[in-house]
Design a protein around this motif. Structure first.
Motif, PDB file in Angstrom:
ATOM      1  N   ALA A 130      -0.341  -1.576  -7.908  1.00 22.53           N
ATOM      2  CA  ALA A 130      -1.548  -1.348  -7.115  1.00 22.53           C
ATOM      3  C   ALA A 130      -2.515  -0.422  -7.849  1.00 22.53           C
ATOM      4  N   ARG A 131      -1.979   0.577  -8.548  1.00 21.69           N
ATOM      5  CA  ARG A 131      -2.833   1.492  -9.296  1.00 21.69           C
ATOM      6  C   ARG A 131      -3.540   0.755 -10.434  1.00 21.69           C
ATOM      7  N   LEU A 132      -2.832  -0.090 -11.140  1.00 19.84           N
ATOM      8  CA  LEU A 132      -3.447  -0.851 -12.226  1.00 19.84           C
ATOM      9  C   LEU A 132      -4.552  -1.761 -11.707  1.00 19.84           C
ATOM     10  N   LEU A 133      -4.347  -2.298 -10.502  1.00 20.62           N
ATOM     11  CA  LEU A 133      -5.332  -3.195  -9.899  1.00 20.62           C
ATOM     12  C   LEU A 133      -6.445  -2.443  -9.184  1.00 20.62           C
ATOM     13  N   ASP A 134      -6.247  -1.130  -8.971  1.00 17.28           N
ATOM     14  CA  ASP A 134      -7.162  -0.339  -8.145  1.00 17.28           C
ATOM     15  C   ASP A 134      -7.328  -1.014  -6.786  1.00 17.28           C
ATOM     16  N   ALA A 135      -6.198  -1.448  -6.222  1.00 20.67           N
ATOM     17  CA  ALA A 135      -6.204  -2.222  -4.983  1.00 20.67           C
ATOM     18  C   ALA A 135      -5.681  -1.389  -3.823  1.00 20.67           C
ATOM     19  N   PRO A 136      -6.223  -1.581  -2.622  1.00 16.25           N
ATOM     20  CA  PRO A 136      -5.694  -0.896  -1.447  1.00 16.25           C
ATOM     21  C   PRO A 136      -4.344  -1.463  -1.041  1.00 16.25           C
ATOM     22  N   VAL A 137      -3.563  -0.660  -0.349  1.00 19.37           N
ATOM     23  CA  VAL A 137      -2.217  -1.051   0.069  1.00 19.37           C
ATOM     24  C   VAL A 137      -2.136  -1.022   1.593  1.00 19.37           C
ATOM     25  N   LEU A 138      -1.970  -2.181   2.194  1.00 26.43           N
ATOM     26  CA  LEU A 138      -1.759  -2.279   3.637  1.00 26.43           C
ATOM     27  C   LEU A 138      -0.293  -1.992   3.942  1.00 26.43           C
ATOM     28  N   VAL A 139      -0.033  -1.181   4.953  1.00 25.41           N
ATOM     29  CA  VAL A 139       1.333  -0.817   5.305  1.00 25.41           C
ATOM     30  C   VAL A 139       1.774  -1.619   6.528  1.00 25.41           C
ATOM     31  N   VAL A 140       2.892  -2.323   6.399  1.00 28.26           N
ATOM     32  CA  VAL A 140       3.498  -3.038   7.520  1.00 28.26           C
ATOM     33  C   VAL A 140       4.660  -2.194   8.027  1.00 28.26           C
ATOM     34  N   ALA A 141       4.661  -1.933   9.331  1.00 25.80           N
ATOM     35  CA  ALA A 141       5.670  -1.047   9.909  1.00 25.80           C
ATOM     36  C   ALA A 141       6.282  -1.670  11.149  1.00 25.80           C
ATOM     37  N   PRO A 142       7.530  -1.347  11.449  1.00 24.33           N
ATOM     38  CA  PRO A 142       8.137  -1.771  12.719  1.00 24.33           C
ATOM     39  C   PRO A 142       7.637  -0.873  13.841  1.00 24.33           C
ATOM     40  N   PRO A 143       7.772  -1.307  15.085  1.00 23.91           N
ATOM     41  CA  PRO A 143       7.265  -0.494  16.188  1.00 23.91           C
ATOM     42  C   PRO A 143       8.256   0.504  16.766  1.00 23.91           C
ATOM     43  N   ALA A 144       9.526   0.370  16.452  1.00 20.39           N
ATOM     44  CA  ALA A 144      10.570   1.071  17.200  1.00 20.39           C
ATOM     45  C   ALA A 144      10.820   2.490  16.702  1.00 20.39           C
ATOM     46  N   LEU A 145      11.763   3.139  17.339  1.00 17.56           N
ATOM     47  CA  LEU A 145      12.141   4.512  17.024  1.00 17.56           C
ATOM     48  C   LEU A 145      12.443   4.654  15.533  1.00 17.56           C
ATOM     49  N   GLY A 146      11.881   5.685  14.906  1.00 16.07           N
ATOM     50  CA  GLY A 146      12.068   5.915  13.480  1.00 16.07           C
ATOM     51  C   GLY A 146      10.866   5.546  12.652  1.00 16.07           C
ATOM     52  N   THR A 147       9.954   4.774  13.228  1.00 18.88           N
ATOM     53  CA  THR A 147       8.822   4.294  12.433  1.00 18.88           C
ATOM     54  C   THR A 147       7.816   5.393  12.107  1.00 18.88           C
ATOM     55  N   LEU A 148       7.726   6.432  12.929  1.00 22.97           N
ATOM     56  CA  LEU A 148       6.781   7.511  12.637  1.00 22.97           C
ATOM     57  C   LEU A 148       7.131   8.176  11.306  1.00 22.97           C
ATOM     58  N   ASN A 149       8.408   8.431  11.095  1.00 18.08           N
ATOM     59  CA  ASN A 149       8.837   9.071   9.852  1.00 18.08           C
ATOM     60  C   ASN A 149       8.609   8.169   8.643  1.00 18.08           C
ATOM     61  N   SER A 150       9.081   6.929   8.706  1.00 14.99           N
ATOM     62  CA  SER A 150       8.984   6.042   7.534  1.00 14.99           C
ATOM     63  C   SER A 150       7.538   5.681   7.220  1.00 14.99           C
ATOM     64  N   THR A 151       6.712   5.506   8.240  1.00 10.88           N
ATOM     65  CA  THR A 151       5.315   5.174   7.996  1.00 10.88           C
ATOM     66  C   THR A 151       4.562   6.365   7.432  1.00 10.88           C
ATOM     67  N   THR A 152       4.836   7.546   7.960  1.00 15.58           N
ATOM     68  CA  THR A 152       4.173   8.746   7.452  1.00 15.58           C
ATOM     69  C   THR A 152       4.590   9.044   6.019  1.00 15.58           C
ATOM     70  N   LEU A 153       5.865   8.847   5.701  1.00 15.75           N
ATOM     71  CA  LEU A 153       6.318   9.037   4.315  1.00 15.75           C
ATOM     72  C   LEU A 153       5.631   8.058   3.377  1.00 15.75           C
ATOM     73  N   THR A 154       5.483   6.804   3.808  1.00 13.45           N
ATOM     74  CA  THR A 154       4.805   5.814   2.977  1.00 13.45           C
ATOM     75  C   THR A 154       3.347   6.200   2.759  1.00 13.45           C
ATOM     76  N   ALA A 155       2.676   6.638   3.826  1.00 11.80           N
ATOM     77  CA  ALA A 155       1.282   7.060   3.708  1.00 11.80           C
ATOM     78  C   ALA A 155       1.148   8.252   2.762  1.00 11.80           C
ATOM     79  N   GLU A 156       2.086   9.203   2.854  1.00  8.09           N
ATOM     80  CA  GLU A 156       2.041  10.359   1.965  1.00  8.09           C
ATOM     81  C   GLU A 156       2.276   9.955   0.515  1.00  8.09           C
ATOM     82  N   ALA A 157       3.179   9.000   0.288  1.00  6.17           N
ATOM     83  CA  ALA A 157       3.431   8.518  -1.072  1.00  6.17           C
ATOM     84  C   ALA A 157       2.189   7.848  -1.647  1.00  6.17           C
TER      85      ALA A 157
END
Length: 240
Positions: A130-157
């Motif tokens: 994605a960096r080489l392409l200078d492209a945005p990254v859409l994040v696909v996440a599940p809705p259930a318990l635990g998704t706040l942590n995994s989605t926030t970690l992905t956004a921070e990365a």
């Protein structure tokens, strides 16, 4: 936005169906679309993979390209090593996406598993492509318990690597969401810092292709060629 990278917070969360829905909505809006699957794992040769599934659901006008296939359902680097096959570099992924972008209005690059899954021996990931392409990254996440942590970690990365993200799409919204799912709708943007851009109903991949194409725009935000409204969706599924 000619290239959009689609990554998940994990595996088996509806990433391919979301990719297919975006392809279908964009095609319905008159855009030429290609789906690039850099590494398909867990399937033997000759069996239709994720890119082919996107064409089945989104329509025959969509171009599908798969760069590498590894038979075991593992991270691409591990699967390639165990199969004695070459790995993929970020440069190869970026080159293939750029080539498709020269002849298509939108190129969707669907990753394998989460953002930081290794693609080669050097530890390169989808984020490097994605960096080489200078492209945005859409994040696909599940809705259930635990998704706040995994989605926030992905956004921070993503932010730590200087990568932009348009937002988050819920990959498999249940017909009867529990309290955690409903609360997560409101909490995900605040936790991750990313807006909600859609919610694909659970089981949508099993729809007949014609039904899928007709319904897809209603699952996605206008920025993804759809008609979905986060405000209306939140109002329909209050936390209580």
């Amino acid at each position: 936005m000619s290239v959009l990278v689609v990554s998940g917070t994990g595996t088996e969360i509806g990433k391919t169906v979301v990719t297919s829905a975006i392809a279908a909505a964009a095609a319905a809006a008159g855009r030429s679309v290609a789906v690039l699957k850099p590494a398909q794992t867990g399937l033997p040769p000759g069996v239709p993979g994720d890119a082919a599934d996107a064409v089945r659901l989104a329509g025959p006008s969509v171009t599908a390209v798969e760069l590498a296939r590894y038979p075991e359902p593992l991270a691409p680097d591990t699967a390639a090593r165990r199969a004695g096959l070459p790995t993929l570099s970020p440069a190869e992924i970026a080159e293939a996406a750029a080539k498709l972008a020269a002849s298509h209005d939108l190129v969707l690059v669907e990753g394998a598993g989460g953002l930081l899954v290794r693609f080669d021996e050097a530890g390169h990931t989808l984020a490097d492509a994605a960096r080489l392409l200078d492209a945005p990254v859409l994040v696909v996440a599940p809705p259930a318990l635990g998704t706040l942590n995994s989605t926030t970690l992905t956004a921070e990365a993503l932010r730590a690597r200087g990568l932009a993200s348009p937002g988050v799409v819920i990959g498999s919204w249940p017909a009867d969401p529990d309290l955690a799912c409903r609360c997560n709708l409101a909490d995900l943007p605040a936790s991750s810092g990313l807006p909600l851009l859609g919610a694909v109903p659970e089981g949508s991949g099993g729809l007949a292709p014609e039904e899928f194409r007709a319904a897809a725009p209603a699952w996605l935000d206008p920025s993804l060629s759809g008609t979905w409204s986060a405000e209306s969706f939140l109002a329909a599924w209050p936390a209580g």
